[in-house]
Design a protein around this motif. Sequence first.
Motif: not given
Length: 632
Positions: A215-232
């Motif tokens: 949920d991208r609106y929920f993510l934007d409202s709640v979080c201030n940092e994003i961690m992504e696992i991409d190609r290990e």
Amino acid sequence: MHYVTVEGITKAYGATPLFKNISFHIEEGDKIALVALNGSGKSTLLKILCGKEVPDEGKVWIHKDVTVVMLEQNHNFIAHKSVLENIFSQDNPILNAIKNYELLTDEAAGEPDPVKLMEAISQMDELNAWHFDSKVKQILGKLNIHHLDQEIGTLSGGQQKRVALAKVLIDIGFEHKHTLLIMDEPTNHLDVSMIEWLENYLDQERVTLLLVTHDRYFLDSVCNEIMEIDRETLFIYKGDYENYLERKATREEMDVASIEKARNTYRKELEWMRKQPKARTTKSKSRQDNFYEVEKKAQSRIQEQQLELNVKMSRLGGKIIEMKKVYKSFGNLEILKGFDYTFKRGERIGIVGKNGVGKSTFLHLIQGQIEPDSGKINVGETIIFGNYSQEGLKVKEDVRVIEYVKNIAENFPLADGTKVSAAQFLELFLFTPEKQYTYISKLSGGEKRRLHLLSILFRNPNFLILDEPTNDLDLPTLSILEDFLLNYQGCILIVSHDRYFMDKIVDHLFVFEGNAQVRDYPGNYTQYREWLREQEKNKSEEKKEVKQVAEAKPVATEAPKTRKLSFKEKFELETLEKDIEKLEQEKKELDTLLSSGNLPYEQIESASKRIGEVMEQLDEKGLRWLELSELA
């Protein structure tokens, strides 16, 4: 305060690594979203932080004063126990006191034993548990959890999900000063009002949070940092979702340029390698070792996550679907009452409303899976439904992913007369050639959902019905699905609580308001919510005006304000009546004693002092009795 340090951890199942040598830190107050393609190890990483899995390499350090609490996709409830017993399963004095009090005051249990209720109230007073009890009631009420005596095993999957969420929120609130809350898809099975409440709750509680969400609106409202696992590999982005997309695009452009440079170097080095004699000098060996690093870089590739298909949709005739005076109800629950609508070519309609108001029933009616009580539903002869339901993928026997899709069709037709093979279509939906030969039973839950969605689209329907399509799908897949639907020429009917997805796809809404009321709103979900807030604001102002007018009238004309007394207040009222009766009797006896004229001075002094105390108590208790009586 420093909560967590993860240093160089690696995890693999079999020969395929999920992630390699990843490191990060979590500080108090951080609110981090973890995003990745399904099957990339999101849930595994969360379990490692909880101590339920162990990394193959590397270290995880968690501060000794930090408690890790996790909301998982699967819940370990005891099926034969009640909702209340499962929520308050911890052995804690405050929770035990609240559980005891709630069991006694649950309306379904009838009138409580006055003695036991007084003991429960006394225990709540001693432990100062009333504030936390009000917070518990707020959580249960907002998540629509009311029948606390019901066995947990009789609840639906969505209801159990809400109970699990309530349990986690209650657990983090009562005793843990330093808590890391880990949540795996917390918004699944919540309606929009619940999601918006949860956003505000998590913001007010100031918890340290690590979550997986689509949920991208929920993510934007709640979080201030994003961690992504991409190609290990793990990538960390500070800021909101839009910033993440921009920085990810920049990184991928740099990766493409780096790979292109490596390929140019590789061509030169490959020619040099072929000319080298077998005898190796130290210098040539160093260059040969470097060659293999360049080769690995040159042969890597960036997965394209755009889907640009000009689909050759199955022919759609002039007549789509006509609904005329449709009625449907289940007992006293009315779903539709004289509903009329004629669907048009290319319509994109979102269906919204609280749980249990008939959204799924509406979808079943359109497809002829259930019959209306009265009225007609005429479906055009050319209509081919594509139904993506919450039931998920159904496979009779375990087969490989590519075999499953090829059993539907070998190719997918495009508008220009060309075709996309089953393998190419799978790649467009992020199934790599290696993953295509994986057995379906080995896929993650999210990968199965993605394959189910792909199999619906591959059948080339011209009327898509999507019931909560975003649940358990990862963000890259959602982006692909949105691109596909934006290019899709057929009709689309979507039930979803994903506000971002709805805003991007739908043209107008069917709002199921309950009691068979269906509003056709001409706009997307955000526009509808803004309109709704405006309506509520207007109602609030009208009530304020009415109140001001009422207050201007004489007090005698005002209607008495009444409300139902709580069990605690009822018990207090009954106790006051008994106490007042005893005090009046004592006062009467003291009056008789003092008026006799035969008492010694000491007794007269003692009786006079006592009658003063009795009068004072009568005044206090009388006032409280009047207050409670008026409320009753």
